[in-house]
Enzyme design. Structure first.
Site, PDB file in Angstrom:
ATOM      1  N   ASP A 196      21.789  17.721 -54.535  1.00  0.00           N
ATOM      2  CA  ASP A 196      22.818  16.988 -53.774  1.00  0.00           C
ATOM      3  C   ASP A 196      22.753  15.520 -54.167  1.00  0.00           C
ATOM      4  O   ASP A 196      21.829  15.099 -54.894  1.00  0.00           O
ATOM      5  CB  ASP A 196      22.615  17.167 -52.250  1.00  0.00           C
ATOM      6  CG  ASP A 196      23.944  17.158 -51.495  1.00  0.00           C
ATOM      7  OD1 ASP A 196      24.688  16.160 -51.630  1.00  0.00           O
ATOM      8  OD2 ASP A 196      24.240  18.138 -50.801  1.00  0.00           O
ATOM      9  N   ALA A 248      28.898  22.491 -54.176  1.00  0.00           N
ATOM     10  CA  ALA A 248      29.281  21.129 -53.778  1.00  0.00           C
ATOM     11  C   ALA A 248      30.796  20.981 -53.848  1.00  0.00           C
ATOM     12  O   ALA A 248      31.429  21.395 -54.821  1.00  0.00           O
ATOM     13  CB  ALA A 248      28.613  20.106 -54.699  1.00  0.00           C
ATOM     14  N   TYR A 270      42.885  19.404 -53.340  1.00  0.00           N
ATOM     15  CA  TYR A 270      41.822  20.371 -53.035  1.00  0.00           C
ATOM     16  C   TYR A 270      42.234  21.779 -53.483  1.00  0.00           C
ATOM     17  O   TYR A 270      41.463  22.499 -54.133  1.00  0.00           O
ATOM     18  CB  TYR A 270      41.554  20.340 -51.528  1.00  0.00           C
ATOM     19  CG  TYR A 270      40.445  21.240 -51.047  1.00  0.00           C
ATOM     20  CD1 TYR A 270      39.112  20.903 -51.242  1.00  0.00           C
ATOM     21  CD2 TYR A 270      40.743  22.418 -50.356  1.00  0.00           C
ATOM     22  CE1 TYR A 270      38.089  21.718 -50.768  1.00  0.00           C
ATOM     23  CE2 TYR A 270      39.726  23.240 -49.876  1.00  0.00           C
ATOM     24  CZ  TYR A 270      38.398  22.882 -50.085  1.00  0.00           C
ATOM     25  OH  TYR A 270      37.399  23.699 -49.624  1.00  0.00           O
TER      26      TYR A 270
HETATM   27  N1  LIG Z   1      33.893  24.684 -44.432  1.00  0.00           N
HETATM   28  C1  LIG Z   1      34.834  25.572 -44.727  1.00  0.00           C
HETATM   29  O1  LIG Z   1      35.456  26.165 -43.836  1.00  0.00           O
HETATM   30  C2  LIG Z   1      35.133  25.886 -46.170  1.00  0.00           C
HETATM   31  C3  LIG Z   1      36.176  26.768 -46.468  1.00  0.00           C
HETATM   32  C4  LIG Z   1      36.448  27.075 -47.796  1.00  0.00           C
HETATM   33  C5  LIG Z   1      35.671  26.536 -48.802  1.00  0.00           C
HETATM   34  N2  LIG Z   1      34.657  25.665 -48.499  1.00  0.00           N
HETATM   35  C6  LIG Z   1      33.888  25.134 -49.615  1.00  0.00           C
HETATM   36  O2  LIG Z   1      32.501  25.384 -49.374  1.00  0.00           O
HETATM   37  C7  LIG Z   1      31.724  24.369 -49.995  1.00  0.00           C
HETATM   38  C8  LIG Z   1      30.784  23.755 -48.975  1.00  0.00           C
HETATM   39  O3  LIG Z   1      31.559  23.252 -47.907  1.00  0.00           O
HETATM   40  P1  LIG Z   1      30.934  22.601 -46.584  1.00  0.00           P
HETATM   41  O4  LIG Z   1      31.918  22.812 -45.482  1.00  0.00           O
HETATM   42  O5  LIG Z   1      29.549  23.039 -46.411  1.00  0.00           O
HETATM   43  O6  LIG Z   1      30.990  21.042 -47.000  1.00  0.00           O
HETATM   44  P2  LIG Z   1      30.012  19.833 -46.615  1.00  0.00           P
HETATM   45  O7  LIG Z   1      30.824  18.598 -46.789  1.00  0.00           O
HETATM   46  O8  LIG Z   1      29.353  20.045 -45.294  1.00  0.00           O
HETATM   47  O9  LIG Z   1      28.884  19.914 -47.730  1.00  0.00           O
HETATM   48  C9  LIG Z   1      29.176  19.639 -49.079  1.00  0.00           C
HETATM   49  C10 LIG Z   1      27.922  19.109 -49.756  1.00  0.00           C
HETATM   50  O10 LIG Z   1      28.257  18.796 -51.107  1.00  0.00           O
HETATM   51  C11 LIG Z   1      27.634  17.571 -51.439  1.00  0.00           C
HETATM   52  N3  LIG Z   1      28.321  16.866 -52.519  1.00  0.00           N
HETATM   53  C12 LIG Z   1      29.530  16.258 -52.460  1.00  0.00           C
HETATM   54  N4  LIG Z   1      29.793  15.642 -53.624  1.00  0.00           N
HETATM   55  C13 LIG Z   1      28.728  15.857 -54.435  1.00  0.00           C
HETATM   56  C14 LIG Z   1      28.404  15.462 -55.754  1.00  0.00           C
HETATM   57  N5  LIG Z   1      29.234  14.693 -56.466  1.00  0.00           N
HETATM   58  N6  LIG Z   1      27.218  15.865 -56.272  1.00  0.00           N
HETATM   59  C15 LIG Z   1      26.364  16.626 -55.551  1.00  0.00           C
HETATM   60  N7  LIG Z   1      26.620  17.044 -54.297  1.00  0.00           N
HETATM   61  C16 LIG Z   1      27.793  16.647 -53.747  1.00  0.00           C
HETATM   62  C17 LIG Z   1      27.694  16.775 -50.136  1.00  0.00           C
HETATM   63  O11 LIG Z   1      26.775  15.687 -50.136  1.00  0.00           O
HETATM   64  C18 LIG Z   1      27.396  17.837 -49.103  1.00  0.00           C
HETATM   65  O12 LIG Z   1      26.019  17.951 -48.847  1.00  0.00           O
HETATM   66  C19 LIG Z   1      32.702  23.363 -50.591  1.00  0.00           C
HETATM   67  O13 LIG Z   1      32.919  23.671 -51.956  1.00  0.00           O
HETATM   68  C20 LIG Z   1      33.972  23.634 -49.793  1.00  0.00           C
HETATM   69  O14 LIG Z   1      35.109  23.265 -50.501  1.00  0.00           O
HETATM   70  C21 LIG Z   1      34.382  25.328 -47.211  1.00  0.00           C
END
Ligand SMILES: NC(=O)c1ccc[n+]([C@@H]2O[C@H](COP(=O)([O-])OP(=O)(O)OC[C@H]3O[C@@H](n4cnc5c(N)ncnc54)[C@H](O)[C@@H]3O)[C@@H](O)[C@H]2O)c1
Length: 459
Positions: A249, A300, A365
């Site tokens: 991360d 991520a 996105y």
């Molecule tokens: N939450 C949902 O309902 C949902 C639905 C569909 C898809 N997603 C996907 O699931 C994944 C995780 O989502 P989440 O809700 O846990 O998000 P979140 O924001 O809680 O966690 C994302 C993590 O990615 C890290 N990150 C961001 N940019 C980065 C970089 N440049 N290098 C390294 N790490 C980086 C952040 O620091 C964070 O810890 C994402 O790809 C998101 O698009 C989430």
């Protein structure tokens, strides 16, 4: 974790007395839990080459197998339809399924195995299958998606399309996943199982049995975005299943990252995946620490929502850069260092329902998440050359801090527009990745598996 108040209330005595519709509490996996908590019906139209191995698998896991519904509720119904070629065969399938679904228990599993419809890669097969064969094969798609919408009480329906050349053992890890509580929020999905690349599978399929408790034992797994949310759940789940975690991360998330690394007994790598040297730092770290990698989870991701009319370059470029560009670069680096890839390496990319259905305010996105699907399809044959696979999971509405901050109306709507009438949990995404990450899941390549409770959005 946000609370689903309506679901909790719908399961109270008062709600029951008022006759309010019940929102089911899904059976989820816990270590030590049996594969099924009741009998399974296993049947086929035709000879059914998967009936014997699937019956053996279920019996080994301690559940009785029946060939016709009896008095007891059924924990699972598995029907091998891989040999259907005519409308009469399809009618025979309906005659098996109708009495069986009546007996399906809460959180029961209906799993169909079907033939490929008009597979363009196999012209001989397509020719021999004919229009009626292709039609009834495709008919299973509509059938299973409709069953998913009819089932209640947390039961799910999914379809495995099996390549005609696939050995019976190649379906094993997928059958286990779809029957188990690990697939609680995967519903209405159609997954193609091909012939795994790499070493040919022993035809008896018994030389490399899966340890169902620790199916990832001995595997080195990278999880990006592991400091919190879904990524942290992925790291926890893969570690529970035996993997050694490399948690990645950004430096700003260092505290959460260290906590995940400590909790899972893994290592933390502070790395912005969009940095110009990110891919070489990651591959260098893996080479030095472990000499290989078996599973890379590209989790991520960021959102920078704005209507397209108001979109600025920074919002566009940052989202495309983190969500898609970094994955493209790291995947190319992995392909350029094939010695680093373990013998059954697996890449799993986290896409999104937004990439399938589109979402207002999320052009950047959704473009990035749809791009992941295109990337996975393009890279699947290239990874297969190294005995590896690449797949995507596309989560729907998942209960996270992000969804907790939504206005209540939007959140309620998001939760209910799926067959299971509730949001998924981060662990549901993680369990699906755990299945795709197994060495024994080599038959799944270039696929997109939605973890969305059969959301009506983008279906
Ligand atoms: N939450 C949902 O309902 C949902 C639905 C569909 C898809 N997603 C996907 O699931 C994944 C995780 O989502 P989440 O809700 O846990 O998000 P979140 O924001 O809680 O966690 C994302 C993590 O990615 C890290 N990150 C961001 N940019 C980065 C970089 N440049 N290098 C390294 N790490 C980086 C952040 O620091 C964070 O810890 C994402 O790809 C998101 O698009 C989430």
């Amino acid at each position: 974790m946000p609370t689903d108040t309506l679901r909790n209330w719908s399961n109270t005595g008062l709600a029951r007395r008022l006759g309010a519709p019940r929102i089911p509490v899904l059976r989820r996996y816990e270590p030590g839990q049996p594969l099924l908590d009741g009998p399974a019906l296993v049947a086929a139209v035709g000879a059914g080459r998967f009936v014997t191995p699937i019956t053996a698998l279920i019996e080994e896991e301690g559940a009785p197998v029946v060939t016709e519904p009896g008095e007891d509720k059924l924990a699972a119904v598995v029907v091998d339809l891989t040999e259907i070629t005519t409308l009469a065969d399809l009618a025979a399938a309906q005659r098996i399924l109708t009495p069986a679904v009546r007996k399906l228990a809460p959180s029961g599993r209906l799993l169909l195995l079907g033939p490929v419809s008009g597979d363009s890669r196999h012209s001989d097969y397509r020719h021999s299958q004919g229009a009626e064969g292709a039609a009834v094969a495709q008919a299973l798609d509509g059938l299973v998606r409709s069953i998913g919408k009819e089932l209640r009480a947390g039961a799910t329906a999914n379809l495995l399309i099996v390549d005609p050349d696939a050995a019976p053992a190649t379906v094993d890890s997928s059958v286990r996943f779809f029957l188990s509580a690990r697939s609680a929020y995967v519903d209405g999905q159609v997954v193609h199982l091909g012939v795994p690349a790499g070493e040919p599978v022993d035809p008896a399929g018994m030389d490399d049995p899966i340890d169902p408790v620790r199916p990832l034992a001995g595997r080195i797994a990278v999880v990006t975005g592991a400091a919190r949310g879904i990524g942290a759940a992925i790291a926890d789940t893969l570690a529970r299943d035996g993997a050694t975690i490399v948690a990645v991360d950004v430096p700003a998330a260092g505290e959460g990252l260290a906590a995940v690394a400590n909790r899972t007994g893994g290592t933390a790598l502070q790395l912005d995946i969009t940095a110009p040297d990110a891919a070489s730092r990651l591959t260098g770290f893996l080479q030095e620490r472990h000499g290989r990698v078996d599973l890379v989870v590209h989790n991520a991701g960021i959102t920078r929502d704005k209507l397209l009319a108001n979109m600025d370059d920074e919002r566009w470029n940052s989202v495309l850069g983190v969500n898609l560009g970094a994955q493209l670069t790291i995947n190319e680096a992995l392909l350029a260092a094939p010695d680093l890839l373990g013998p059954d390496a697996r890449i799993v990319c986290v896409s999104s329902q937004s990439g399938i259905a589109g979402n207002r305010g999320q052009t950047n996105y959704a473009a990035s998440k749809a791009g992941i699907i295109g990337m996975v399809r393009a890279l699947a044959p290239r990874f297969a050359e190294h005995g590896a696979t690449i797949n995507a999971v596309a989560p729907g509405f998942i209960e996270t801090e992000m969804t907790a901050k939504m206005p209540v109306g939007t959140r309620e709507a998001g939760r209910r527009v799926n067959s299971l009438r509730q949001g998924g949990l981060p662990v549901d995404v993680a369990e699906t990745i755990g299945w795709l990450g197994q060495a024994s899941s080599g038959a799944v390549n270039g696929q997109v598996v939605r973890v969305c409770g059969q959301s009506i959005l983008g279906a």
